[in-house]
Scaffold this motif. Sequence first.
Motif, PDB file in Angstrom:
ATOM      1  N   LEU A 200       0.809  -1.217   0.000  1.00 44.40           N
ATOM      2  CA  LEU A 200       0.000   0.000   0.000  1.00 44.40           C
ATOM      3  C   LEU A 200       0.842   1.265   0.000  1.00 44.40           C
ATOM      4  CD1 LEU A 200      -2.848   1.299   0.206  1.00 44.40           C
ATOM      5  CD2 LEU A 200      -2.502   1.333   2.692  1.00 44.40           C
ATOM      6  N   ARG A 201       0.527   2.134  -0.949  1.00 44.78           N
ATOM      7  CA  ARG A 201       1.022   3.508  -0.974  1.00 44.78           C
ATOM      8  C   ARG A 201      -0.169   4.407  -1.260  1.00 44.78           C
ATOM      9  NH1 ARG A 201       5.519   3.334  -5.470  1.00 44.78           N
ATOM     10  NH2 ARG A 201       5.250   5.599  -5.285  1.00 44.78           N
TER      11      ARG A 201
ATOM     12  N   LEU B 265      -3.354  -5.004   6.463  1.00 43.90           N
ATOM     13  CA  LEU B 265      -2.754  -3.671   6.435  1.00 43.90           C
ATOM     14  C   LEU B 265      -2.144  -3.308   7.786  1.00 43.90           C
ATOM     15  CD1 LEU B 265      -5.564  -1.865   4.403  1.00 43.90           C
ATOM     16  CD2 LEU B 265      -3.207  -2.233   3.622  1.00 43.90           C
TER      17      LEU B 265
ATOM     18  N   LYS C 125       0.608  -0.318   7.965  1.00 44.45           N
ATOM     19  CA  LYS C 125       0.157   0.667   6.988  1.00 44.45           C
ATOM     20  C   LYS C 125      -0.932   1.556   7.599  1.00 44.45           C
ATOM     21  CE  LYS C 125       2.748  -0.674   3.571  1.00 44.45           C
ATOM     22  NZ  LYS C 125       3.758   0.223   2.943  1.00 44.45           N
TER      23      LYS C 125
END
Length: 770
Positions: free
Chosen positions: A698-699, A725, A730
């Motif tokens: 994830l970005r 996540l 994240k």
Amino acid sequence: MRRLAAALAGFALTAAALQAQGTQADYERARSLPVAWSKLDRPFRPQWRWLDGGKRVWFVDDRGPQPQWTLVEADGSVRRAASREALGLPDVEATLAPRARWRPSGGSGHATAITFINRFERAVRVFWVAGDGDLKPYGEVPAGGERRFSTFAGHQWVLDFAADDLAGIFVAERDAGRAVVDAGSRERAMARAVDEPPPAPRAGELFVKDHDVWLRRSGEELRLTRDGSAVDPYHAPTHWSPKGGAALGFQVAPGEERLVHLVESAPKDQLQPKLHVLNYRKPGDRIDRPRPRLFDVVAGRQIPVDDAPFADAWSIDHVHWAADGKEVFVLHNQRGHQRLRLYGIDAASGAVRTIVDEQSATFVDYSQKTWLHWLRGDKELLWASERDGWNRVWRVDVATGGARPLYEGAFVLRRVERVDEAAGALWATVLGVHPGQDPYHRHLARIGFDGAVTPLTTADGSHEWEWAPDRQSFVARWSRADHPWVTEWRRADGARIAELARDDDAALRAAGFRLPERFVAKGRDGATAIHGHLILPSTFDPQRRYPVVEDIYAGPHDHHVPKRWGLGHRQRAIAELGFVVVQIDGMGTNWRHKAFHDVAWRNLEDSGFPDRVLWLREAATTRPWLDLSRVGIFGGSAGGQSALAALLHHPEHYHVAVADCGCHDNRMDKIWWNEAWMGWPIGPWYAESSNVTHAAKLRGKLLLTVGELDRNVDPASTMQVANALLAADKDFELVVVPGGGHGVGESPVLVRRRQDFFVLHLHGVEPRGK
């Protein structure tokens, strides 16, 4: 201020981007403008009143200050007046035509009324046909009496004296109507089609007792099977041969029970949480195992049928007896959806032969494109197939299994409307039949058994139509996303008789409504056209730079960019906050050629992103106001899966995502939809397409939303991706809505949260001027 600082840290904003957007005034405009536009958008949709069997038509246009009556003659001449009397039309409710069959009620939701006039000297019972086909009693109409019922256009009504003794069948229309229940309506309701003979007397009654099939005849009962059990019971045979001497049924070993448990944390009727249990099979689960069972009822015996051809059945249906009763046919869809076969079972020996063997290295689109039609005498049948790359009709010799395309052409069959053997033709909805038009536009075509294809609609738009009673003409309406409705009366050969109306969008545009901009670019292969459109804010200024937000849904069961006129409320609610909203149909979606669709096979993570990215980049070459350094995306259900996948797999292009009720791992979702595209048995490609698997990538900024009572997509799918996540450390936001169901992201609170999220992270300002 920390929220603002975090948003600004993601990327540098240009001076143009820092111009005021997302203010309270923007939010108010986003809320109020679609409401105002809805009041100005009044499409022309009258009830057509046919005269002389279809040679003339009249209607009322009630969009203006005063209703206007219009009468159109067969030569195209049009007369308009302010009253029915001026046109010589009787001032009475129209008489509804009696029907021969009824279907589950559907329709527009347009309120109307129906008055039943009973001409019989005995009372008739009244039933409303529910949406599931059940008949709901609504009382009686007394002998010689009348009774009026409120209903909705398209709803179906059945009247009878007793079970199987019908008095009439009627369908409500948009305008209130009179339904005369008399000898004519009864004859119509009780009549059978000319080529449908009455059922022959049956040689006995078949029923199930203690999991086995029994025969009852002449007061005696005879057990026909002895291998039925609780884990492999027989179902009562219901498919009888034309002469009533044989029947086909099924023995079905039940599959496993998959229970999903949902906790309603704040029920309205009690303080304590409430548990809901849902029977919900998922990919890979053991399903029911049906096998056909054939019975010679005259001889009182079962005829053995080999189970081997029916192994791994997803379904066995479309049962059809040959007219001579010598063979019974079944359609076998093998689990995994790569093989669809039509079998013939010999009624005397039980021997099984293959008539059609439809195979695909990817998938056979059974849920959307399965269609077959038996021609009279059962020597031939019509069959829909994509075997040459285009969904079209093939003609099959039942004796040999030989097949040939009924016609040629690089266009797609969407739906067969009617087959007329006497005329040697069928009528169908087709897509892409006019080169140069949007390939998703729906057109009506006559397709002759001689291979001649005659498009009956030609305008550059997507069509719908309604035939006159004599089928010698039809009313066609067409529109596009950027063109309001046009209504025409056409002859059966497609020749235009008259234009009946042309909707005017001038008032909408004067109120700030901007037409969507259609755009086409080449896809990942450098050749295939990818279609989509852009929606701009009413305050659009070409000197400014606008962040982009994509509204995504990439489910392979359909295409999803609107092709007809509409206001696009969901998209406008985002655009009015200073965004350009786009919708795109990338590869992997439906209703183009087979190779276009096949991209989705075992590959739902793709979501057409390579095509979407190229489409946006190409659009930006001629639209300098598109700021591709600020791109957001949102979607629900399969669109929620895609929205998160955009950040996981394409963070160089997508920067902010809002994902609602996503099926983030296809092993967690409903069995039929996911196995249709991802296949069976479960393979490593399921994990490869899972957002859970790739969560650590994830970005960008992510908002997940889900309803705790989602009965369509297991809400645990969202919780599992959230867990992954968190395990990957994240940052993201998660909103779980107590009592919320599927699509809760479209509730007012979460629509506002979605707006806020894009304003904060793409405009870099506090929402609503905070």
